[in-house]
Scaffold this motif. Structure first.
Motif, mmCIF file in Angstrom:
data_model
loop_
_atom_site.group_PDB
_atom_site.id
_atom_site.type_symbol
_atom_site.label_atom_id
_atom_site.label_comp_id
_atom_site.label_asym_id
_atom_site.label_seq_id
_atom_site.Cartn_x
_atom_site.Cartn_y
_atom_site.Cartn_z
ATOM 1 N N ALA A 1 -4.179 -86.778 -59.484
ATOM 2 C CA ALA A 1 -2.869 -86.196 -59.843
ATOM 3 C C ALA A 1 -2.999 -84.747 -60.311
ATOM 4 O O ALA A 1 -2.547 -84.389 -61.401
ATOM 5 N N ILE A 2 -3.595 -83.910 -59.487
ATOM 6 C CA ILE A 2 -3.874 -82.516 -59.889
ATOM 7 C C ILE A 2 -2.578 -81.752 -60.147
ATOM 8 O O ILE A 2 -2.423 -81.106 -61.197
ATOM 9 N N ASP A 3 -1.630 -81.852 -59.208
ATOM 10 C CA ASP A 3 -0.365 -81.119 -59.350
ATOM 11 C C ASP A 3 0.477 -81.667 -60.505
ATOM 12 O O ASP A 3 1.129 -80.901 -61.228
ATOM 13 N N LYS A 4 0.458 -82.971 -60.682
ATOM 14 C CA LYS A 4 1.280 -83.593 -61.740
ATOM 15 C C LYS A 4 0.756 -83.186 -63.130
ATOM 16 O O LYS A 4 1.539 -82.910 -64.045
ATOM 17 N N VAL A 5 -0.567 -83.184 -63.275
ATOM 18 C CA VAL A 5 -1.158 -82.798 -64.571
ATOM 19 C C VAL A 5 -0.861 -81.327 -64.864
ATOM 20 O O VAL A 5 -0.548 -80.956 -66.008
ATOM 21 N N GLY B 1 -11.153 -87.210 -55.816
ATOM 22 C CA GLY B 1 -11.209 -86.307 -54.668
ATOM 23 C C GLY B 1 -12.197 -85.191 -54.970
ATOM 24 O O GLY B 1 -13.001 -85.274 -55.908
ATOM 25 N N ALA B 2 -12.088 -84.118 -54.189
ATOM 26 C CA ALA B 2 -13.018 -82.989 -54.362
ATOM 27 C C ALA B 2 -12.794 -82.300 -55.709
ATOM 28 O O ALA B 2 -13.709 -81.719 -56.291
ATOM 29 N N GLU B 3 -11.555 -82.375 -56.204
ATOM 30 C CA GLU B 3 -11.203 -81.692 -57.461
ATOM 31 C C GLU B 3 -10.755 -82.724 -58.500
ATOM 32 O O GLU B 3 -10.118 -83.719 -58.169
ATOM 33 N N ILE B 4 -11.107 -82.446 -59.757
ATOM 34 C CA ILE B 4 -10.699 -83.321 -60.875
ATOM 35 C C ILE B 4 -9.490 -82.664 -61.553
ATOM 36 O O ILE B 4 -9.474 -81.453 -61.774
ATOM 37 N N PRO B 5 -8.452 -83.440 -61.905
ATOM 38 C CA PRO B 5 -7.293 -82.843 -62.591
ATOM 39 C C PRO B 5 -7.709 -82.134 -63.886
ATOM 40 O O PRO B 5 -8.657 -82.563 -64.559
ATOM 41 N N LYS B 6 -6.982 -81.093 -64.238
ATOM 42 C CA LYS B 6 -7.300 -80.319 -65.450
ATOM 43 C C LYS B 6 -6.612 -80.952 -66.664
ATOM 44 O O LYS B 6 -5.730 -80.359 -67.289
ATOM 45 N N ALA B 7 -7.047 -82.158 -66.966
ATOM 46 C CA ALA B 7 -6.538 -82.874 -68.133
ATOM 47 C C ALA B 7 -7.443 -82.591 -69.328
ATOM 48 O O ALA B 7 -8.537 -82.048 -69.177
ATOM 49 N N VAL C 1 -10.913 -86.659 -68.695
ATOM 50 C CA VAL C 1 -10.810 -87.510 -67.504
ATOM 51 C C VAL C 1 -11.939 -88.533 -67.575
ATOM 52 O O VAL C 1 -13.108 -88.203 -67.354
ATOM 53 N N LEU C 2 -11.589 -89.777 -67.931
ATOM 54 C CA LEU C 2 -12.564 -90.861 -68.014
ATOM 55 C C LEU C 2 -12.553 -91.611 -66.692
ATOM 56 O O LEU C 2 -11.553 -92.238 -66.345
ATOM 57 N N ASP C 3 -13.626 -91.515 -65.949
ATOM 58 C CA ASP C 3 -13.758 -92.242 -64.688
ATOM 59 C C ASP C 3 -15.239 -92.345 -64.359
ATOM 60 O O ASP C 3 -15.873 -91.345 -64.024
ATOM 61 N N PRO C 4 -15.820 -93.545 -64.483
ATOM 62 C CA PRO C 4 -17.266 -93.681 -64.235
ATOM 63 C C PRO C 4 -17.680 -93.300 -62.816
ATOM 64 O O PRO C 4 -18.850 -93.062 -62.559
ATOM 65 N N LYS C 5 -16.687 -93.207 -61.901
ATOM 66 C CA LYS C 5 -17.023 -92.824 -60.519
ATOM 67 C C LYS C 5 -17.051 -91.299 -60.326
ATOM 68 O O LYS C 5 -17.334 -90.828 -59.217
ATOM 69 N N ARG C 6 -16.796 -90.547 -61.386
ATOM 70 C CA ARG C 6 -16.990 -89.089 -61.298
ATOM 71 C C ARG C 6 -18.461 -88.799 -60.999
ATOM 72 O O ARG C 6 -19.350 -89.403 -61.603
ATOM 73 N N LYS C 7 -18.698 -87.858 -60.113
ATOM 74 C CA LYS C 7 -20.099 -87.536 -59.766
ATOM 75 C C LYS C 7 -20.868 -87.003 -60.970
ATOM 76 O O LYS C 7 -22.081 -87.158 -61.070
#
Length: 563
Positions: free
Chosen positions: A146-150, A169-175, A178-184
Motif C-alpha cells: 500500500a505505498i500510495d495509500k500510506v 513488492g520491490a518497494e516497501i511502504p514508507k510507514a 513495517v513488520l513482515d518476516p518476508k521482507r528481504k
C-alpha cells in the motif's frame, strides 16, 4: 491420483532415533522425514513450550512499532486497528484491539467493505481515520503493497504501522514501521507466520515492555490458532507452538464468541481440522455475505447473550454462503464444458453477477474438480476482481507476475492470490495466463498427488502406535497426518457401499494372518470392484478411531486403493 512414497531417511538415523526415544522404527521414520533427528528436537516437537517462541524484537522495525504505540498512548492519541475482512484479518483485529483496550481506551477498529472498498488498505478507510481524529493506524494482514495509500495518509498527518505476512513488492511502504518476516531485509528466524501471528508478535513485544510474561497472553492464542488453520500456513516451528496452545485454549477456555459458535455445532474437542471447517467458515461468512465487522464484534464480545445473537446471525450468513457457492460452482462447471475448456492447463471463468464474497471458495472447488491453477472472476465496480487458487507444487503468485502487463493490482501467496484488472484486458489476460502456466508447470503437477509416508504391515498397527501418532498433532501443511500404505490386502467378505446415497465404501480387511481392520472410504464407492473381488489389493490410508455405541476401535480411513 499418483502415489508418491516419501524417501526413506537414512537407516542409521532411524535406528538411533528409535533407540534414543524408545519408539519403533515407524515413529522414528516419520520424525526423521519431518527433519526431527535428535532427542532434543523430538522433545521440542512432542512437547512444544511457549519459551520456544522467538524474541519479537528480532523482527525488523519491531522496536519502532512499539515505540510509536507507546508514544500514542502517552499522548492520548486515537488508534485505529485496521484489518482485512477474512479470518486472518478479523482475528488479527480482534487480537490487537482487545489487547490494547485492556489498558488503553482510545482504540477503535476498521474492516474495509469487501464490495465497496475491496481488499487491503483503502482511501475510504484513511478518510474515516482523518474525519474521526485518528493519528495512528495499525494495519494487520494487509498493507505491504500500500505505498500510495500510506503516502496519502502521511499527507494527512496519519502514521501507519503495517503488520503483514504477504510477499512485499520491490518497494516497501514508507510507514513508521513495517513488520513482515518476508521482507528481504528482515532476519526474523521464522518466515511463515500468518497475519494474526505477526499481530501476536507485536503484542508479545508490547507485553515485554510492560513487564508481563508470555503466559499472560495465552488467552489470545485461540484467535492465532484459528488464523493459522484458516490461512493454511505451515504448522511448523513457531506456528506449531502457537497452534498447539491455541487449541488448548479453544478446548478448555475459549472466548465467549467461540463458545457461542460451538454451542450451535455441538462439538466437544476440536482439532485444527475442526477449526478450519467449523469455526473459520463462520467467521469468514460475515465478510463474504455481509461485513467483516460482524466477525470482529463476535470475537471481541464478552456478554454471553449478545454473543449468542451475533453467532446466530453469522450462522445464517454461513448458510447463505453455502447456498451461493454451490450455485456458482455449478454455473462455473457448466461454463467450462460449454466453452470446451476441459483440456486446458488452467481454469479461468467469469460472470459479472457472481457473488464476490464466495469466488475464492468456488476457485477451490473448481481446483478440486479439474486440478489445475484456477481463477474465478466477477464484476467489482468498474473492474473485474478474481480469486486465484493453485495445485500443490505450483506457484500461482509467480504465474500472475508473468501476466502483470494485463493486471491492475494483485497480491497473495504461492497457492492463493487475489487480483483486479480492467474488463478490456480479460481475454488477453486469460490467454497469457494459460500460456505462462503451460510453459512453466511440470505436467505431473496437474494430477493430484497422494504422498505416502511409509509402507507398513497391518500387524504394526497397534493402540500404542496410534497414541504416539496422535501426539504428532496439530496437523497441517509441513506436518500432515501420516499416510500409510499396505499391500496384499483382502476383503473378508463384508465389503459394501454405505451411506444414504451409497457413495461410501466400507470394507473389513486382513493381510495374511494379521488382525482384521474396518476401512471406510468416503466417496470411494466406485472402487468396490477392486476391494471386494478375489484379487489382493493395496491401500493408502490414515489410521483413525471409530466410536460406535460406546466402543472405540482403530479403523483405517482410506485415501485410495489399487489393484
Amino acid at each position: 491420483m499418483r502415489w508418491t512414497l516419501k524417501p526413506k531417511p537414512a537407516e542409521e538415523t532411524v535406528n538411533r532415533l528409535s533407540k534414543e526415544l524408545g519408539v519403533n522404527t515407524v515413529i522414528a521414520t516419520l520424525l526423521a522425514q519431518r527433519g526431527i533427528e535428535t532427542f532434543d528436537a523430538a522433545k521440542q516437537f512432542f512437547r512444544p513450550q511457549l519459551s520456544d517462541l522467538h524474541d519479537p524484537f528480532l523482527m525488523k522495525d519491531m522496536d519502532k512499532a512499539v515505540a510509536r504505540i507507546e508514544q500514542a498512548i502517552a499522548n492520548e492519541e486515537n488508534i485505529l486497528v485496521y484489518g482485512d475482512y477474512d479470518v486472518d484479518g478479523t482475528t488479527s483485529v480482534a487480537l490487537l484491539s482487545s489487547y490494547l483496550k485492556s489498558y488503553y481506551p482510545n482504540v477503535a477498529t476498521y474492516i474495509p467493505d469487501r464490495y465497496d472498498e475491496g481488499y487491503g488498505i483503502s482511501y475510504k478507510g484513511i478518510d474515516f481515520a482523518e474525519d474521526n481524529g485518528f493519528s495512528l493506524i495499525i494495519a494487520l494482514d494487509c498493507g505491504i503493497k500500500a505505498i500510495d495509500k500510506v503516502a496519502y495518509a502521511s499527507e494527512k498527518g496519519i502514521n501507519f504501522i503495517i503488520c503483514d505476512h504477504h510477499r512485499p513488492g520491490a518497494e516497501i511502504p514508507k510507514a513508521v514501521a513495517v513488520l513482515d518476516p518476508k521482507r528481504k531485509d528482515c532476519d526474523y528466524p521464522y518466515k511463515e507466520l500468518c497475519g494474526c501471528g505477526v499481530g501476536f508478535k507485536l503484542i508479545q513485544a508490547l507485553s515485554e515492555k510492560r513487564g508481563l510474561q508470555i503466559d499472560d497472553l495465552l488467552l489470545y492464542l485461540d484467535l492465532v490458532a484459528t488464523a493459522i488453520g484458516a490461512d493454511i500456513v505451515p504448522i511448523t516451528g513457531e506456528n506449531r507452538v502457537l497452534a498447539y496452545y491455541g487449541l488448548k485454549v479453544i478446548n478448555s477456555n475459549p472466548r465467549v464468541g467461540f463458545q457461542a459458535i460451538l454451542a450451535q455445532v455441538k462439538k466437544k474437542t476440536l482439532t485444527i481440522t475442526d477449526v478450519v471447517f467449523i469455526i473459520a467458515p463462520r467467521i469468514n461468512a460475515a465478510g463474504r455475505m455481509k461485513h467483516g465487522n460482524h466477525a470482529v464484534a463476535l470475537l471481541t464480545e464478552t456478554d454471553v447473550n449478545r454473543a449468542a445473537e451475533y453467532a446466530s446471525e453469522i450462522e445464517q450468513f454461513n448458510t447463505d454462503r453455502r447456498d451461493t457457492d454451490k450455485t456458482i460452482t455449478q454455473e462455473a462447471l457448466m461454463q467450462i464444458v460449454a466453452n470446451n475448456e476441459e483440456n486446458r492447463k488452467t481454469t479461468v471463468v467469469y460472470h459479472e453477477n457472481w457473488h464476490k464474497g464466495v469466488i475464492g471458495i468456488v476457485a477451490s472447488r473448481l481446483t478440486e474438480t479439474y486440478y489445475r491453477p484456477t481463477l474465478v472472476f466477477t464484476k467489482s465496480g468498474e473492474k473485474l476482481a478474481a480469486s486465484a487458487r493453485s495445485v500443490r507444487g505450483f506457484d500461482v503468485y509467480n504465474a500472475l507476475e508473468g501476466c502483470s502487463e494485463f493486471i491492475e493490482q494483485f497480491g497473495g501467496h504461492k497457492y492463493a492470490a487475489g487480483l483486479t484488472l480492467h474488463e478490456k484486458d480479460f481475454e488477453s489476460f486469460k490467454n497469457e495466463f494459460e500460456k505462462v502456466v503451460s510453459e512453466t508447470i511440470d505436467p505431473k503437477l496437474l494430477q493430484p498427488e497422494l504422498q505416502i509416508d511409509a509402507e507398513i504391515d497391518l500387524t504394526e498397527i497397534t493402540p500404542k502406535l496410534y497414541r504416539l501418532l496422535k501426539q504428532f498433532a496439530p496437523f497441517g501443511p509441513g506436518n500432515m497426518t501420516p499416510v500409510f500404505m499396505t499391500q496384499g490386502l483382502k476383503d473378508t467378505g463384508w465389503g459394501k457401499c454405505v451411506g444414504e446415497d451409497k457413495t461410501h465404501l466400507r470394507i473389513t480387511v486382513k493381510q495374511g494372518n494379521s488382525p482384521q481392520f474396518v476401512c471406510i472410504g468416503f466417496g470411494m464407492a466406485e472402487k468396490q470392484d477392486i476391494a471386494c473381488g478375489d484379487a489382493p489389493f493395496k491401500a493408502a490410508y490414515v489410521i483413525d478411531e471409530n466410536e460406535w455405541q460406546g466402543n472405540v476401535s482403530l479403523q483405517l480411513r482410506l485415501k485410495d486403493i489399487r489393484e
